[in-house]
Design a protein around this motif. Structure first.
Motif, PDB file in Angstrom:
ATOM      1  N   LYS A 104     -61.277  31.094 -23.796  1.00 15.62           N
ATOM      2  CA  LYS A 104     -60.226  30.954 -24.814  1.00 15.62           C
ATOM      3  C   LYS A 104     -60.451  29.757 -25.736  1.00 15.62           C
ATOM      4  O   LYS A 104     -60.234  29.840 -26.938  1.00 15.62           O
ATOM      5  CB  LYS A 104     -58.857  30.847 -24.139  1.00 15.62           C
ATOM      6  CG  LYS A 104     -58.787  29.729 -23.123  1.00 15.62           C
ATOM      7  CD  LYS A 104     -58.026  30.089 -21.880  1.00 15.62           C
ATOM      8  CE  LYS A 104     -58.488  29.204 -20.746  1.00 15.62           C
ATOM      9  NZ  LYS A 104     -57.678  29.287 -19.566  1.00 15.62           N
ATOM     10  N   THR A 160     -49.666  27.687 -14.954  1.00 13.89           N
ATOM     11  CA  THR A 160     -49.440  26.417 -14.269  1.00 13.89           C
ATOM     12  C   THR A 160     -48.139  25.779 -14.734  1.00 13.89           C
ATOM     13  O   THR A 160     -47.302  25.358 -13.922  1.00 13.89           O
ATOM     14  CB  THR A 160     -50.633  25.464 -14.535  1.00 13.89           C
ATOM     15  OG1 THR A 160     -51.813  26.128 -14.083  1.00 13.89           O
ATOM     16  CG2 THR A 160     -50.470  24.148 -13.837  1.00 13.89           C
ATOM     17  N   GLU A 189     -56.355  24.401 -15.157  1.00 14.27           N
ATOM     18  CA  GLU A 189     -57.625  24.227 -15.856  1.00 14.27           C
ATOM     19  C   GLU A 189     -58.445  23.131 -15.185  1.00 14.27           C
ATOM     20  O   GLU A 189     -57.897  22.311 -14.436  1.00 14.27           O
ATOM     21  CB  GLU A 189     -57.355  23.798 -17.304  1.00 14.27           C
ATOM     22  CG  GLU A 189     -56.692  24.857 -18.147  1.00 14.27           C
ATOM     23  CD  GLU A 189     -57.527  26.115 -18.256  1.00 14.27           C
ATOM     24  OE1 GLU A 189     -58.593  26.079 -18.848  1.00 14.27           O
ATOM     25  OE2 GLU A 189     -57.114  27.155 -17.708  1.00 14.27           O
TER      26      GLU A 189
END
Ligand code: HSE
Length: 436
Positions: A104, A160, A189
């Motif tokens: 992304k 998250t 991440e």
């Protein structure tokens, strides 16, 4: 049956998931694609600790060797990060390979250059796994919604931060404590600040905005706020007003441009999206034909992300015999017409309702001063509540909900409110989305 040779760059959680899904669903995938998909080479920085003798593919350490291999037809990039992922994809395209990526950050920041190269070479560069893993939202916007003018995309697109907010809301837990647990769950991440400060959601909403409106990728124009400034008091006050606080990525079409923003948002508790909890993702899309539609599912994880990668793989394989110009464009917009030039609006031009929280001296006339400032700035008040339970040293929290207002007006009002002698500390502000 014909065979397509595949090279995978990255053999972490998702890479292993892709290999697993391809093996587990091989028969179904062959029936759907008409091809046998053979993973021929996989690159990983180090294979130490892995018994490579049992793996049915060549184990490489050099991703570029795979990107250049004339026998490989499709490269799947799962290395993550911007570099050398950019160079690997560029090399693969230059060597006439279709590319599938889950990256992304790379697509949001450098996608336009890579798509241009893919187009020039008549190749596919696909990215379904880059946003909301198990929800096929790229396909929904590019194909399913193509009969609509898309008005708004609003998504819980970082699992998250949604997990942290859900735990804080449902169990009154502490931010830091929940973050540690979210990291242990494996959703965060590599740099967890990207989850907390909104960068990850901003990468994703950049991509969704381009799909929704046919505009170039503009990560640097996204307004980004994370969840780190939220307190249990905000969550409790919002709940008392009938709202949940969610971290949303929003792309909104206005007459004069588009708003692309990521921030904590009050959403009505009875809105479907308010009930999306834990690490789950959801994307609500409003189109001028469909009205509102909501898509829900796992946003990350080994098999959900692999499911998206393999769906891309099947799409690419189905179109192997098409010429470049016959392929569906990356954002679903024909290249025949000019690209949409709607500008991305600066924050001062955003339009939103607001939650305001001020700590004020509890004495006559204070509320009158506050409402006067809001009125002078053209801001209409929806509700006011005084939180007497938190009275401290003669000061009390005051919580206001406003109607929609242009952000420039809200900035001016907040500066004037903060300057009032009766107001102590900063004015807390959180946008409200009522999904009208
Ligand atoms: N860190 C991301 C999340 C993973 O928490 O949603 C999926 O992109």
């Amino acid at each position: 049956m014909k065979t397509v040779a595949i090279g995978i760059i990255g053999y972490g959680t998702v890479g292993q998931g892709v290999v697993e899904v391809l093996a587990r669903n091989a028969r179904e995938i062959e029936r759907r694609s008409g091809y046998q998909l053979q993973v021929k080479r996989v690159a990983k920085r180090s294979w130490q600790g892995i018994d490579t003798s049992t793996l049915p593919f060549a184990c490489d350490t050099d991703p570029f060797a795979i990107a250049r291999d004339p026998d490989i037809g499709i490269v799947i990039e799962l290395a993550g990060g911007e570099h050398p992922a950019f160079e690997i994809i560029k090399t693969a395209l230059e060597h006439d390979k279709h590319v599938i990526t889950a990256n992304k950050a790379l697509i949001a920041r450098h996608g336009d250059a890579l798509f241009a190269l893919a187009r020039e070479k008549g190749l596919e560069l696909t990215f379904e796994a880059a946003v909301a893993g198990g929800i096929p939202v790229i396909k929904i916007l590019r194909e399913g919604m193509s009969g609509n003018e898309v008005k708004r995309v609003a998504g819980i697109i970082n699992g998250t931060s949604n997990y942290i907010l859900s735990e804080m809301t449902q169990k009154g837990r502490d931010f830091a404590d929940v973050l540690k647990e979210a990291q242990a769950l494996g959703y965060a991440e590599a740099d967890p600040s990207f989850d907390i400060n909104g960068t990850d959601a901003a990468h994703k909403i950049t991509i969704l905005a381009s799909l929704a409106f046919g505009i170039p990728l503009q990560f640097d124009s996204v307004h980004i706020e994370g969840i780190d400034a939220l307190t249990p008091d905000d969550i409790q006050d919002a709940a008392e007003l009938g709202y949940s606080i969610k971290h949303l990525g929003l792309a909104v079409r206005r007459d004069n441009g588009v708003e692309i923003r990521v921030h904590p948002t009050l959403v009505p508790q009875d809105a479907l999206i308010a009930s999306v909890n834990g690490v789950m993702n959801a994307v609500q899309i409003q189109g001028n034909a469909i009205g509102n539609s909501l898509y829900y599912g796992p946003g990350a994880g080994k098999l959900p992300t692999a499911s998206a990668v393999v769906a891309d793989l099947i799409d690419v394989v189905r179109e192997l015999n098409l010429k470049g110009e016959d392929r569906l464009a990356e954002f679903g917009y024909s290249q025949v017409l000019d690209r949409n030039t709607l500008p991305v609006l600066p924050p001062e031009d955003f339009n939103s309702a607001y939650y305001l929280r001020l700590t004020v001296a509890d004495r006559a006339g204070v509320l009158a001063d506050i409402t006067r400032i809001l009125a002078d700035n053209g801001i209409s008040i929806n509700s006011v509540s005084q939180k007497n339970r938190h009275k401290h040293n003669g000061h009390i929290p005051l919580v206001l909900l406003t109607e929609k207002v242009r952000e420039a007006e809200m900035n001016a009002a907040c500066a004037q409110l903060a300057a009032l002698p009766a107001v102590s500390g900063a004015v807390k502000r959180i946008r409200v989305e009522n999904f009208e």
